[in-house]
Motif scaffolding. Structure first.
Motif, PDB file in Angstrom:
ATOM      1  N   VAL A 122     -17.652   8.344  -1.628  1.00 17.36           N
ATOM      2  CA  VAL A 122     -17.285   8.265  -0.439  1.00 17.36           C
ATOM      3  C   VAL A 122     -18.458   7.427   0.435  1.00 17.36           C
ATOM      4  CG1 VAL A 122     -17.258   9.586   1.813  1.00 17.36           C
ATOM      5  CG2 VAL A 122     -16.106  10.416  -0.393  1.00 17.36           C
ATOM      6  N   LYS A 123     -19.642   7.449   0.101  1.00 17.16           N
ATOM      7  CA  LYS A 123     -20.790   6.796   0.845  1.00 17.16           C
ATOM      8  C   LYS A 123     -21.084   5.471   0.132  1.00 17.16           C
ATOM      9  CE  LYS A 123     -22.223  10.244   3.389  1.00 17.16           C
ATOM     10  NZ  LYS A 123     -22.476   9.981   4.954  1.00 17.16           N
ATOM     11  N   TRP A 124     -20.302   5.039  -1.127  1.00 15.66           N
ATOM     12  CA  TRP A 124     -20.897   3.799  -1.689  1.00 15.66           C
ATOM     13  C   TRP A 124     -21.313   2.631  -0.770  1.00 15.66           C
ATOM     14  CZ3 TRP A 124     -22.513   3.015  -6.271  1.00 15.66           C
ATOM     15  CH2 TRP A 124     -22.415   1.738  -6.836  1.00 15.66           C
ATOM     16  N   ASP A 125     -20.562   2.296   0.164  1.00 15.26           N
ATOM     17  CA  ASP A 125     -20.917   0.948   1.066  1.00 15.26           C
ATOM     18  C   ASP A 125     -21.526   1.393   2.503  1.00 15.26           C
ATOM     19  OD1 ASP A 125     -19.822  -0.886  -0.654  1.00 15.26           O
ATOM     20  OD2 ASP A 125     -17.752  -0.398  -0.142  1.00 15.26           O
ATOM     21  N   ASP A 126     -21.567   2.694   2.716  1.00 13.32           N
ATOM     22  CA  ASP A 126     -22.345   3.175   3.815  1.00 13.32           C
ATOM     23  C   ASP A 126     -23.955   2.869   4.033  1.00 13.32           C
ATOM     24  OD1 ASP A 126     -20.031   3.964   4.602  1.00 13.32           O
ATOM     25  OD2 ASP A 126     -20.724   6.020   4.768  1.00 13.32           O
ATOM     26  N   THR A 127     -24.517   2.937   5.134  1.00 13.57           N
ATOM     27  CA  THR A 127     -25.913   2.608   5.390  1.00 13.57           C
ATOM     28  C   THR A 127     -26.490   4.069   5.646  1.00 13.57           C
ATOM     29  OG1 THR A 127     -25.555   0.416   6.047  1.00 13.57           O
ATOM     30  CG2 THR A 127     -27.647   1.627   6.515  1.00 13.57           C
ATOM     31  N   HIS A 128     -27.642   4.178   4.943  1.00 11.01           N
ATOM     32  CA  HIS A 128     -28.397   5.606   5.169  1.00 11.01           C
ATOM     33  C   HIS A 128     -29.091   5.619   6.493  1.00 11.01           C
ATOM     34  CE1 HIS A 128     -31.818   8.402   4.496  1.00 11.01           C
ATOM     35  NE2 HIS A 128     -30.873   9.058   3.725  1.00 11.01           N
ATOM     36  N   ALA A 129     -29.354   6.765   7.153  1.00 10.11           N
ATOM     37  CA  ALA A 129     -30.238   6.542   8.252  1.00 10.11           C
ATOM     38  C   ALA A 129     -31.633   5.954   8.265  1.00 10.11           C
ATOM     39  CB  ALA A 129     -30.645   7.960   8.759  1.00 10.11           C
ATOM     40  N   GLU A 158     -31.541   1.548   4.682  1.00  5.91           N
ATOM     41  CA  GLU A 158     -31.170   1.153   3.212  1.00  5.91           C
ATOM     42  C   GLU A 158     -29.593   1.403   3.082  1.00  5.91           C
ATOM     43  OE1 GLU A 158     -34.082   2.270  -0.169  1.00  5.91           O
ATOM     44  OE2 GLU A 158     -33.845   4.184   1.044  1.00  5.91           O
ATOM     45  N   THR A 159     -29.101   0.631   2.239  1.00  8.75           N
ATOM     46  CA  THR A 159     -27.669   0.756   1.817  1.00  8.75           C
ATOM     47  C   THR A 159     -27.809   2.034   1.030  1.00  8.75           C
ATOM     48  OG1 THR A 159     -27.792  -0.839  -0.083  1.00  8.75           O
ATOM     49  CG2 THR A 159     -26.893  -1.605   2.183  1.00  8.75           C
ATOM     50  N   PHE A 160     -26.492   2.663   0.918  1.00  7.05           N
ATOM     51  CA  PHE A 160     -26.752   3.894  -0.475  1.00  7.05           C
ATOM     52  C   PHE A 160     -27.078   3.134  -1.790  1.00  7.05           C
ATOM     53  CE2 PHE A 160     -25.248   6.359   3.127  1.00  7.05           C
ATOM     54  CZ  PHE A 160     -25.961   7.586   2.914  1.00  7.05           C
ATOM     55  N   ARG A 161     -26.272   2.382  -1.973  1.00 12.66           N
ATOM     56  CA  ARG A 161     -26.639   1.526  -3.338  1.00 12.66           C
ATOM     57  C   ARG A 161     -27.870   1.285  -3.477  1.00 12.66           C
ATOM     58  NH1 ARG A 161     -22.015  -3.060  -3.826  1.00 12.66           N
ATOM     59  NH2 ARG A 161     -20.906  -2.285  -2.082  1.00 12.66           N
ATOM     60  N   ALA A 162     -28.933   0.633  -2.641  1.00 14.13           N
ATOM     61  CA  ALA A 162     -30.114   0.332  -2.593  1.00 14.13           C
ATOM     62  C   ALA A 162     -31.052   1.568  -2.795  1.00 14.13           C
ATOM     63  CB  ALA A 162     -30.790  -0.618  -1.702  1.00 14.13           C
ATOM     64  N   ARG A 163     -30.629   2.510  -2.185  1.00 17.95           N
ATOM     65  CA  ARG A 163     -31.318   3.756  -2.154  1.00 17.95           C
ATOM     66  C   ARG A 163     -31.366   4.453  -3.572  1.00 17.95           C
ATOM     67  NH1 ARG A 163     -33.328   7.534   1.460  1.00 17.95           N
ATOM     68  NH2 ARG A 163     -32.986   9.651   1.085  1.00 17.95           N
ATOM     69  N   TRP A 164     -30.043   4.584  -4.036  1.00 21.96           N
ATOM     70  CA  TRP A 164     -29.738   5.128  -5.403  1.00 21.96           C
ATOM     71  C   TRP A 164     -30.551   4.414  -6.462  1.00 21.96           C
ATOM     72  CZ3 TRP A 164     -24.074   5.335  -3.929  1.00 21.96           C
ATOM     73  CH2 TRP A 164     -23.870   6.775  -2.963  1.00 21.96           C
ATOM     74  N   LEU A 165     -30.370   3.209  -6.444  1.00 26.04           N
ATOM     75  CA  LEU A 165     -31.168   2.167  -7.338  1.00 26.04           C
ATOM     76  C   LEU A 165     -32.592   2.556  -7.333  1.00 26.04           C
ATOM     77  CD1 LEU A 165     -30.988   0.237  -9.654  1.00 26.04           C
ATOM     78  CD2 LEU A 165     -31.323  -1.483  -7.947  1.00 26.04           C
ATOM     79  N   ARG A 166     -33.324   2.695  -6.247  1.00 24.05           N
ATOM     80  CA  ARG A 166     -34.523   2.966  -6.043  1.00 24.05           C
ATOM     81  C   ARG A 166     -35.039   4.426  -6.533  1.00 24.05           C
ATOM     82  NH1 ARG A 166     -37.127   6.285  -2.749  1.00 24.05           N
ATOM     83  NH2 ARG A 166     -35.164   6.282  -1.042  1.00 24.05           N
TER      84      ARG A 166
END
Length: 95
Positions: free
Chosen positions: A45-52, A55-63
């Motif tokens: 659901v969040k894949w293309d969203d931006t975290h507060a 960061e994009t969620f993708r970048a956040r998860w990779l980190r």
């Protein structure tokens, strides 16, 4: 396909599990699947969203994937603790 090293590691773990522990393995596998399914759905659901944080969620998860547990933020550690408590509850139910 799994490489030979992964298979050897799985075999070593399998040898340490007693037949009498099958029920515990199944219950923990159930908790693992529920945890993964909940996370996977949320991720989908969040894949293309931006975290507060911006960061994009993708970048956040990779980190987060690349960060050892001890170096995670307090909030990130607490998220993992929530999952660990689910495992502990399942173990306590079985002993």
């Amino acid at each position: 396909m799994e490489n030979d090293t992964e298979l050897v590691e799985v075999d070593a773990v399998e040898r340490r599990v007693k037949p009498s522990e099958t029920l515990m393995v199944e219950r923990l596998a159930e908790v693992a699947h529920e945890s993964w399914a909940g996370w996977a759905y949320w991720m989908f659901v969040k894949w293309d969203d931006t975290h507060a944080s911006g960061e994009t969620f993708r970048a956040r998860w990779l980190r987060q994937i690349e960060t050892p547990y001890g170096e995670l933020s307090g909030a990130e550690k607490e998220s993992d603790r929530i999952e660990a408590r689910k495992y502990l509850a399942a173990i306590k139910d079985l002993i």
